[in-house]
Design a protein around this motif. Structure first.
Motif, mmCIF file in Angstrom:
data_model
loop_
_atom_site.group_PDB
_atom_site.id
_atom_site.type_symbol
_atom_site.label_atom_id
_atom_site.label_comp_id
_atom_site.label_asym_id
_atom_site.label_seq_id
_atom_site.Cartn_x
_atom_site.Cartn_y
_atom_site.Cartn_z
ATOM 1 N N ASP A 69 0.820 -1.230 0.028
ATOM 2 C CA ASP A 69 0.014 0.039 0.022
ATOM 3 C C ASP A 69 0.897 1.121 -0.169
ATOM 4 O OD1 ASP A 69 -2.338 -1.482 0.138
ATOM 5 O OD2 ASP A 69 -2.569 -1.437 2.234
ATOM 6 N N SER A 70 2.199 1.193 0.298
ATOM 7 C CA SER A 70 2.846 2.312 0.192
ATOM 8 C C SER A 70 4.470 1.865 0.017
ATOM 9 C CB SER A 70 3.066 2.882 1.797
ATOM 10 O OG SER A 70 3.902 3.714 1.794
ATOM 11 N N HIS A 71 5.016 2.698 -0.869
ATOM 12 C CA HIS A 71 6.320 2.765 -1.164
ATOM 13 C C HIS A 71 7.146 2.531 -0.215
ATOM 14 C CE1 HIS A 71 5.182 3.108 -5.323
ATOM 15 N NE2 HIS A 71 4.504 4.384 -4.941
ATOM 16 N N ILE A 72 7.182 3.329 0.963
ATOM 17 C CA ILE A 72 7.963 3.149 2.161
ATOM 18 C C ILE A 72 7.052 3.218 3.457
ATOM 19 C CG2 ILE A 72 9.801 4.397 3.313
ATOM 20 C CD1 ILE A 72 10.591 5.858 0.839
ATOM 21 N N PRO A 73 6.667 2.100 4.035
ATOM 22 C CA PRO A 73 5.600 2.238 4.814
ATOM 23 C C PRO A 73 6.090 2.532 6.198
ATOM 24 C CG PRO A 73 6.602 0.041 4.541
ATOM 25 C CD PRO A 73 6.910 0.816 3.340
ATOM 26 N N VAL A 74 7.513 2.725 6.606
ATOM 27 C CA VAL A 74 7.841 3.351 7.796
ATOM 28 C C VAL A 74 7.842 4.899 7.933
ATOM 29 C CG1 VAL A 74 9.536 1.291 8.051
ATOM 30 C CG2 VAL A 74 10.440 3.587 6.961
ATOM 31 N N LEU A 75 7.290 5.627 6.904
ATOM 32 C CA LEU A 75 7.234 6.792 7.049
ATOM 33 C C LEU A 75 5.713 7.466 7.429
ATOM 34 C CD1 LEU A 75 9.021 8.128 3.724
ATOM 35 C CD2 LEU A 75 9.713 7.929 6.095
ATOM 36 N N ALA A 76 5.075 6.567 8.430
ATOM 37 C CA ALA A 76 3.945 6.973 9.066
ATOM 38 C C ALA A 76 3.982 8.308 9.495
ATOM 39 C CB ALA A 76 3.234 5.734 10.061
ATOM 40 N N PRO A 77 4.961 8.665 10.407
ATOM 41 C CA PRO A 77 5.092 10.073 10.886
ATOM 42 C C PRO A 77 4.841 11.195 9.898
ATOM 43 C CG PRO A 77 6.663 8.534 11.899
ATOM 44 C CD PRO A 77 6.183 7.928 10.826
ATOM 45 N N LEU A 78 5.370 10.990 8.850
ATOM 46 C CA LEU A 78 5.163 12.069 7.778
ATOM 47 C C LEU A 78 3.845 12.561 7.552
ATOM 48 C CD1 LEU A 78 7.076 13.665 5.875
ATOM 49 C CD2 LEU A 78 6.801 12.221 3.955
ATOM 50 N N PRO A 79 2.847 11.733 7.080
ATOM 51 C CA PRO A 79 1.591 12.382 7.025
ATOM 52 C C PRO A 79 1.019 12.931 8.358
ATOM 53 C CG PRO A 79 1.597 9.922 6.540
ATOM 54 C CD PRO A 79 2.963 10.436 6.806
ATOM 55 N N ILE A 80 1.223 12.267 9.499
ATOM 56 C CA ILE A 80 0.673 12.706 10.598
ATOM 57 C C ILE A 80 1.445 13.994 10.970
ATOM 58 C CG2 ILE A 80 0.837 12.293 13.199
ATOM 59 C CD1 ILE A 80 0.945 9.345 12.547
ATOM 60 N N GLY A 81 2.662 14.442 10.831
ATOM 61 C CA GLY A 81 3.273 15.555 10.867
ATOM 62 C C GLY A 81 2.798 16.561 10.242
ATOM 63 N N PHE A 82 2.472 16.333 8.896
ATOM 64 C CA PHE A 82 1.801 16.991 7.849
ATOM 65 C C PHE A 82 0.504 17.511 8.225
ATOM 66 C CE2 PHE A 82 -0.245 18.188 3.817
ATOM 67 C CZ PHE A 82 0.488 19.340 3.584
ATOM 68 N N ALA A 83 -0.398 16.736 8.771
ATOM 69 C CA ALA A 83 -1.578 17.131 9.137
ATOM 70 C C ALA A 83 -1.732 17.847 10.481
ATOM 71 C CB ALA A 83 -2.513 15.740 9.540
ATOM 72 N N VAL A 84 -0.766 17.646 11.352
ATOM 73 C CA VAL A 84 -0.641 18.737 12.505
ATOM 74 C C VAL A 84 -0.265 19.963 12.000
ATOM 75 C CG1 VAL A 84 0.623 19.205 14.624
ATOM 76 C CG2 VAL A 84 -0.165 16.982 14.225
ATOM 77 N N PHE A 85 0.739 20.217 11.133
ATOM 78 C CA PHE A 85 1.062 21.471 10.623
ATOM 79 C C PHE A 85 -0.069 22.412 9.935
ATOM 80 C CE2 PHE A 85 2.775 23.664 6.675
ATOM 81 C CZ PHE A 85 3.468 24.521 7.436
ATOM 82 N N MET A 86 -0.769 21.418 8.981
ATOM 83 C CA MET A 86 -1.991 22.056 8.422
ATOM 84 C C MET A 86 -3.042 22.388 9.466
ATOM 85 S SD MET A 86 -1.005 22.111 5.348
ATOM 86 C CE MET A 86 -2.408 23.012 4.448
ATOM 87 N N VAL A 87 -3.228 21.644 10.454
ATOM 88 C CA VAL A 87 -4.491 21.994 11.085
ATOM 89 C C VAL A 87 -4.126 23.292 12.090
ATOM 90 C CG1 VAL A 87 -5.641 21.290 13.238
ATOM 91 C CG2 VAL A 87 -5.487 19.724 11.388
ATOM 92 N N HIS A 88 -2.725 23.395 12.472
ATOM 93 C CA HIS A 88 -2.411 24.480 13.092
ATOM 94 C C HIS A 88 -2.172 25.641 12.109
ATOM 95 C CE1 HIS A 88 -0.782 21.905 16.228
ATOM 96 N NE2 HIS A 88 -0.564 22.950 16.975
ATOM 97 N N LEU A 89 -1.988 25.551 11.109
ATOM 98 C CA LEU A 89 -2.125 26.840 9.954
ATOM 99 C C LEU A 89 -3.680 27.251 9.922
ATOM 100 C CD1 LEU A 89 0.119 26.083 6.930
ATOM 101 C CD2 LEU A 89 0.532 27.678 8.656
ATOM 102 N N ALA A 90 -4.328 26.273 9.847
ATOM 103 C CA ALA A 90 -5.828 26.675 9.720
ATOM 104 C C ALA A 90 -6.540 27.199 11.124
ATOM 105 C CB ALA A 90 -6.632 25.396 9.202
ATOM 106 N N THR A 91 -6.096 26.785 12.355
ATOM 107 C CA THR A 91 -6.905 26.807 13.274
ATOM 108 C C THR A 91 -6.140 28.067 14.478
ATOM 109 O OG1 THR A 91 -6.148 25.094 14.563
ATOM 110 C CG2 THR A 91 -8.180 24.989 13.470
ATOM 111 N N ILE A 92 -4.867 28.027 14.145
ATOM 112 C CA ILE A 92 -4.152 28.998 15.064
ATOM 113 C C ILE A 92 -4.862 30.517 15.157
ATOM 114 C CG2 ILE A 92 -2.219 30.639 15.448
ATOM 115 C CD1 ILE A 92 -0.653 28.023 15.262
ATOM 116 N N PRO A 93 -5.255 30.989 13.826
ATOM 117 C CA PRO A 93 -5.786 32.350 14.239
ATOM 118 C C PRO A 93 -7.075 32.407 14.753
ATOM 119 C CG PRO A 93 -5.122 31.835 11.908
ATOM 120 C CD PRO A 93 -4.942 30.732 12.674
ATOM 121 N N ILE A 94 -8.004 31.129 14.956
ATOM 122 C CA ILE A 94 -9.350 31.256 15.073
ATOM 123 C C ILE A 94 -9.214 30.749 16.837
ATOM 124 C CG2 ILE A 94 -11.448 30.170 15.032
ATOM 125 C CD1 ILE A 94 -10.746 29.461 12.164
ATOM 126 N N THR A 95 -8.550 29.798 17.324
ATOM 127 C CA THR A 95 -8.698 29.185 18.792
ATOM 128 C C THR A 95 -7.384 29.364 19.190
ATOM 129 O OG1 THR A 95 -8.573 27.036 17.924
ATOM 130 C CG2 THR A 95 -10.718 27.983 18.247
#
Length: 139
Positions: A69-95
């Motif tokens: 399902d993935s070319h490099i399955p050990v990189l699970a932290p990469l999408p998790i970190g990206f999700a945290v980054f994107m959520v912070h960009l979107a919600t820091i100005p609000i809450t």
């Protein structure tokens, strides 16, 4: 969950003890709703942000996935970190981004001002809501 909340309280207490000037300058790290946003908007932003993060964590660490399902399955932290980054960009100005209810609670307890407690329904409840709903969606 109780241990996380106690850890957040202890951590905020240590920051207040060792870095009092920064602690006071930045409002103790407590989350509060920015001016111009309603409580409903803040709650919606936190619920959506927490949903994105929890869904990404569950998807990236799903034991049913295999190496094909993935070319490099050990990189699970990469999408998790990206999700945290994107959520912070979107919600820091609000809450101020309270996607971790324990951290939001610890900062509100130690800072102990009215505004963070009045707005805690936005930053503190979204994680609790998703801890109940997300496993149903993932199965």
């Amino acid at each position: 969950m109780a241990a996380q909340c106690l850890g957040a309280i202890c951590g905020c207490g240590l920051v207040k003890a060792f870095q009092k000037s920064y602690y006071n300058k930045y409002g103790g790290g407590a989350n509060s709703l920015a001016d111009g946003y309603s409580t409903g908007t803040g709650l919606a932003a936190e619920i959506i942000g927490t949903f994105v993060l929890v869904y990404t964590v569950f998807s990236a660490t799903d034991p049913k996935r295999n190496a094909r399902d993935s070319h490099i399955p050990v990189l699970a932290p990469l999408p998790i970190g990206f999700a945290v980054f994107m959520v912070h960009l979107a919600t820091i100005p609000i809450t101020g981004t309270g996607i971790n209810p324990a951290r939001s609670f610890g900062a509100a307890v130690i800072y102990n001002q009215d505004k963070p407690w009045d707005d805690h329904c936005c930053s503190g409840s979204s994680g609790l809501d998703h801890s109940l709903v997300q496993p149903l969606l993932q199965s």
